[in-house]
Design an enzyme around this catalytic site. Structure first.
Site, mmCIF file in Angstrom:
data_model
loop_
_atom_site.group_PDB
_atom_site.id
_atom_site.type_symbol
_atom_site.label_atom_id
_atom_site.label_comp_id
_atom_site.label_asym_id
_atom_site.label_seq_id
_atom_site.Cartn_x
_atom_site.Cartn_y
_atom_site.Cartn_z
ATOM 1 N N ALA A 145 2.226 1.787 -3.474
ATOM 2 C CA ALA A 145 1.193 2.308 -4.365
ATOM 3 C C ALA A 145 0.915 3.788 -4.092
ATOM 4 C CB ALA A 145 -0.091 1.493 -4.208
ATOM 5 N N GLU A 146 0.798 4.159 -2.823
ATOM 6 C CA GLU A 146 0.507 5.563 -2.498
ATOM 7 C C GLU A 146 1.668 6.467 -2.901
ATOM 8 O OE1 GLU A 146 -1.165 8.471 1.026
ATOM 9 O OE2 GLU A 146 -0.282 6.549 1.602
ATOM 10 N N ASN A 147 2.894 6.028 -2.648
ATOM 11 C CA ASN A 147 4.059 6.812 -3.049
ATOM 12 C C ASN A 147 4.133 6.950 -4.566
ATOM 13 O OD1 ASN A 147 6.351 7.553 -0.844
ATOM 14 N ND2 ASN A 147 5.037 5.909 -0.125
ATOM 15 N N LEU B 191 0.827 -1.207 0.000
ATOM 16 C CA LEU B 191 0.000 0.000 0.000
ATOM 17 C C LEU B 191 0.863 1.259 0.000
ATOM 18 C CD1 LEU B 191 -2.834 -1.012 2.483
ATOM 19 C CD2 LEU B 191 -2.925 -0.946 -0.018
#
Length: 155
Positions: free
Chosen positions: A59-61, A56
């Site tokens: 993905a967010e980065n 996660l």
């Protein structure tokens, strides 16, 4: 999407990406961006599997890098991250994330990120919403001369 100018900024200013071992990659398509990460002791569970939290975070980065590339004078922050983990990756494997821009508004970007293992099999699929705003500490992608005296406009 060309993210070469952002790579140095992320390496110097982002502890989480560096700690997890995320390498950001440019792509030829203008609405995609990619990253790669080796599964090791810093991003895995005690059982030797890639941590869902590391997936996660990757993905967010990655979505953040994509939004920053699209809006270099803005601040882009994740406001929602949701993922499904469908397969495991073991220590020693390398996972690749490909982020697709689904929606680009003035203040919101929605990204779909697919994370695959070395065989191209889906590990996780993640949705990220980024909020785009002005102000604060915007990204400086040009080299900074720390020995230069500030001008009147910069004081």
């Amino acid at each position: 999407m060309d993210i070469e100018k952002l790579k140095a900024f992320r390496l110097e200013n982002d502890g989480l990406s560096r700690t997890l071992g995320i390498e950001f990659l440019s792509t030829p398509e203008p609405d995609t961006v990619a990253a790669r990460m080796k599964v090791n002791e810093t991003n895995s569970q005690p059982f030797g599997f890639l941590s869902g939290g590391a997936s996660l975070a990757m993905a967010e980065n990655l979505a953040g890098v994509g939004s920053l590339a699209l809006c270099p004078d803005k601040i882009c922050v994740g406001i929602n991250v949701s993922g499904n983990h469908v397969k495991s990756a073991l220590e020693g494997d390398t996972v690749t994330a490909l982020a697709h821009l689904i929606y680009k508004g003035r203040t919101l970007h929605n990204w779909r990120i697919d994370i695959t293992n070395h065989d191209g099999r889906l590990i996780s699929t993640v949705m990220v919403t980024n909020y785009i705003m002005s102000g604060g500490k915007a990204v400086k992608t040009e080299p900074v001369d720390n020995n230069r005296k500030p001008t009147n406009e910069q004081k």
